[in-house]
Motif scaffolding. Sequence first.
Motif, PDB file in Angstrom:
ATOM      1  N   UNK A 136       0.852  -1.188   0.000  1.00  0.00           N
ATOM      2  CA  UNK A 136       0.000   0.000   0.000  1.00  0.00           C
ATOM      3  C   UNK A 136       0.892   1.243   0.000  1.00  0.00           C
ATOM      4  N   UNK A 137       0.971   1.889  -1.142  1.00  0.00           N
ATOM      5  CA  UNK A 137       1.837   3.060  -1.256  1.00  0.00           C
ATOM      6  C   UNK A 137       1.371   4.193  -0.348  1.00  0.00           C
ATOM      7  N   UNK A 138       2.350   4.842   0.270  1.00  0.00           N
ATOM      8  CA  UNK A 138       2.106   6.015   1.112  1.00  0.00           C
ATOM      9  C   UNK A 138       1.132   5.717   2.255  1.00  0.00           C
ATOM     10  N   UNK A 139       1.124   4.483   2.727  1.00  0.00           N
ATOM     11  CA  UNK A 139       0.304   4.174   3.902  1.00  0.00           C
ATOM     12  C   UNK A 139       0.970   4.687   5.171  1.00  0.00           C
ATOM     13  N   UNK A 140       2.304   4.685   5.236  1.00  0.00           N
ATOM     14  CA  UNK A 140       3.012   5.367   6.307  1.00  0.00           C
ATOM     15  C   UNK A 140       3.498   4.489   7.439  1.00  0.00           C
ATOM     16  N   UNK A 141       4.512   4.998   8.143  1.00  0.00           N
ATOM     17  CA  UNK A 141       5.137   4.265   9.244  1.00  0.00           C
ATOM     18  C   UNK A 141       5.771   5.249  10.210  1.00  0.00           C
ATOM     19  N   UNK A 142       5.944   4.810  11.460  1.00  0.00           N
ATOM     20  CA  UNK A 142       6.622   5.612  12.481  1.00  0.00           C
ATOM     21  C   UNK A 142       7.723   4.769  13.110  1.00  0.00           C
ATOM     22  N   UNK A 143       8.900   5.350  13.256  1.00  0.00           N
ATOM     23  CA  UNK A 143      10.068   4.660  13.805  1.00  0.00           C
ATOM     24  C   UNK A 143      10.503   5.335  15.099  1.00  0.00           C
ATOM     25  N   UNK A 144      10.836   4.530  16.107  1.00  0.00           N
ATOM     26  CA  UNK A 144      11.387   5.030  17.366  1.00  0.00           C
ATOM     27  C   UNK A 144      12.854   4.638  17.434  1.00  0.00           C
ATOM     28  N   UNK A 145      13.725   5.648  17.605  1.00  0.00           N
ATOM     29  CA  UNK A 145      15.167   5.445  17.696  1.00  0.00           C
ATOM     30  C   UNK A 145      15.584   5.783  19.125  1.00  0.00           C
ATOM     31  N   UNK A 146      15.944   4.782  19.927  1.00  0.00           N
ATOM     32  CA  UNK A 146      16.257   5.042  21.336  1.00  0.00           C
ATOM     33  C   UNK A 146      17.479   5.941  21.513  1.00  0.00           C
ATOM     34  N   UNK A 147      17.417   6.797  22.547  1.00  0.00           N
ATOM     35  CA  UNK A 147      18.578   7.583  22.904  1.00  0.00           C
ATOM     36  C   UNK A 147      19.676   6.695  23.478  1.00  0.00           C
ATOM     37  N   UNK A 148      20.907   7.167  23.368  1.00  0.00           N
ATOM     38  CA  UNK A 148      22.054   6.382  23.836  1.00  0.00           C
ATOM     39  C   UNK A 148      23.087   7.319  24.452  1.00  0.00           C
ATOM     40  N   UNK A 149      23.675   6.878  25.596  1.00  0.00           N
ATOM     41  CA  UNK A 149      24.763   7.640  26.195  1.00  0.00           C
ATOM     42  C   UNK A 149      26.008   7.566  25.328  1.00  0.00           C
ATOM     43  N   UNK A 150      26.283   6.373  24.825  1.00  0.00           N
ATOM     44  CA  UNK A 150      27.430   6.157  23.949  1.00  0.00           C
ATOM     45  C   UNK A 150      27.013   5.223  22.828  1.00  0.00           C
ATOM     46  N   UNK A 151      27.835   5.136  21.813  1.00  0.00           N
ATOM     47  CA  UNK A 151      27.536   4.234  20.716  1.00  0.00           C
ATOM     48  C   UNK A 151      26.657   4.895  19.671  1.00  0.00           C
ATOM     49  N   UNK A 152      26.511   4.205  18.571  1.00  0.00           N
ATOM     50  CA  UNK A 152      25.791   4.758  17.425  1.00  0.00           C
ATOM     51  C   UNK A 152      24.290   4.727  17.643  1.00  0.00           C
ATOM     52  N   UNK A 153      23.635   5.817  17.278  1.00  0.00           N
ATOM     53  CA  UNK A 153      22.181   5.838  17.294  1.00  0.00           C
ATOM     54  C   UNK A 153      21.642   4.874  16.236  1.00  0.00           C
ATOM     55  N   UNK A 154      20.565   4.200  16.569  1.00  0.00           N
ATOM     56  CA  UNK A 154      19.964   3.228  15.662  1.00  0.00           C
ATOM     57  C   UNK A 154      19.726   1.912  16.341  1.00  0.00           C
ATOM     58  N   UNK A 155      20.620   1.502  17.231  1.00  0.00           N
ATOM     59  CA  UNK A 155      20.464   0.232  17.928  1.00  0.00           C
ATOM     60  C   UNK A 155      19.174   0.214  18.736  1.00  0.00           C
ATOM     61  N   UNK A 156      18.433  -0.879  18.642  1.00  0.00           N
ATOM     62  CA  UNK A 156      17.190  -1.026  19.391  1.00  0.00           C
ATOM     63  C   UNK A 156      15.992  -0.332  18.781  1.00  0.00           C
ATOM     64  N   UNK A 157      16.134   0.187  17.577  1.00  0.00           N
ATOM     65  CA  UNK A 157      15.024   0.890  16.934  1.00  0.00           C
ATOM     66  C   UNK A 157      13.883  -0.066  16.597  1.00  0.00           C
ATOM     67  N   UNK A 158      12.682   0.474  16.567  1.00  0.00           N
ATOM     68  CA  UNK A 158      11.499  -0.319  16.223  1.00  0.00           C
ATOM     69  C   UNK A 158      10.492   0.580  15.534  1.00  0.00           C
ATOM     70  N   UNK A 159       9.514  -0.043  14.881  1.00  0.00           N
ATOM     71  CA  UNK A 159       8.580   0.733  14.061  1.00  0.00           C
ATOM     72  C   UNK A 159       7.152   0.242  14.259  1.00  0.00           C
TER      73      UNK A 159
END
Length: 475
Positions: free
Chosen positions: A361-384
């Motif tokens: 379904x084109x343009x149906x849409x999604x939301x992603x949560x990117x957890x904050x981190x004290x150290x390390x690269x942002x992205x780990x543990x993300x979910x949608x």
Amino acid sequence: MGSYTGRWGASACVVVGLIAGTLVPAVPAAAVHGAVPGDFNGDGYRDAVLPAPGANVSGKEAAGAVVVLYGSASGLSATRRKTLTQNTSGVPGTAEAYDRFGSATATADLNRDGYADLVVTSPYEDTAKGTNSGAVTVLWGGSGGLTSGTDLPTPSDAPAYYGLDVAALSTGAGAKTQVMVGGYDGSARFQGPFSRKGTFGSAALNQDTPSVESVALGDFDGNSTPNRVVVTSRLSGLSGGEVYIEPVTGSSPLAAGNGLISATGDINGDGYADLAVGDPDEPEVAGTDGVLGGRVLVWYGSATGIAADAQPVRITQNTASVPGTSEKYDAFGASLAVADLNRDGLADIVVGTPYEGVAGKNRSGEVTVIPGRETGALGAGSYAFNQFTTGVGGGNELDDFFGTTVSVGDVNGDGRPELFVGASGENNFTGAVWVFPGGVSGPVAKGSRVFSSFSVNLTQQNGTLLGGNGLHWVI
């Protein structure tokens, strides 16, 4: 989803363009931020704010409305609500066609009386200063809720679309409480102290940047006084607009990124607010600016704030552990919120991708949560989340634009913030808002609820835009 035949504003439909197969009006059509929940009646529970800038009022098309759903121990109910328009007793002004009351909203306790206040914009309001000059209203909280309001007058002599975006933040008394308003003639900053009578400490107009698309406030240097953020409308050669912190004559934009929407919060937990900017546009020239499918940029605050030449962290759907894949016209970063969803003391980044195709379904849409981190690269543990996620109601459909708007706030008092997601295209652009319950580790799909415009008694057949229109008609 059906076709939408209304109009955003008299001047907004003069020129249109085709983006990812969707006909959209050209700017000015920004309506960026939506208010986080606030305890407007002092009962200990935050109340949800559902703007409906396309709502018809007393026969006036798109005069606009804001629906407040009162929080409680059992959460939200469509029956515990108050609908506010410019025809509501105590609200300044009169509902007129295409005012778009509710285009942008913000929450803060401006007069520091213990009750949250709601700032509502009407950027297409005609005033004595001109057609589409715009208006901004403060609705004051109290024991009876939002029962009275005053205008926040622009300091501009010739305003244009005053109220395209608004931000409010209180970090203390006096000048530590501020409201920022964006418009096509610049940005206005109001400093406290504020009062229910409509007075405030000072107002200043900044016209040193191009037309303003988005505004934000955040304490980037830890001195307890909010810093201003201004994001301009698109500029030639950029995949969005320029980003300024504390703009003054001769100041430079952030050199290493741009976008269309901004949000602030302490993502790495060091005590300084950080700046996130959504850049949902496709690059004008591949490899030189922006990325395929959109991106989010993060600048970290420090004791010296954020330098103009600071390098941001760049996040896309191709970033490790971020769900999805960067694809043309996804518009990752079209909506944005920064808040601590899992209560670990680190603010998380909530990113809307309203043009994402899900399950065919084109343009149906999604939301992603990117957890904050004290150290390390942002992205780990993300979910949608999307409407194809198990437990999410409403049905995954073409052109729903799930993720048009996002916000976060605890409305049942359990200390676990709920996630709010708007979909402007749902049900023939009448719009809808999903509420994801707060869980032990963040919001969950199980038990999520959807509020349609019909469920809150906004019964027109198209164009209500419950939940707000975000950047939908800009991207």
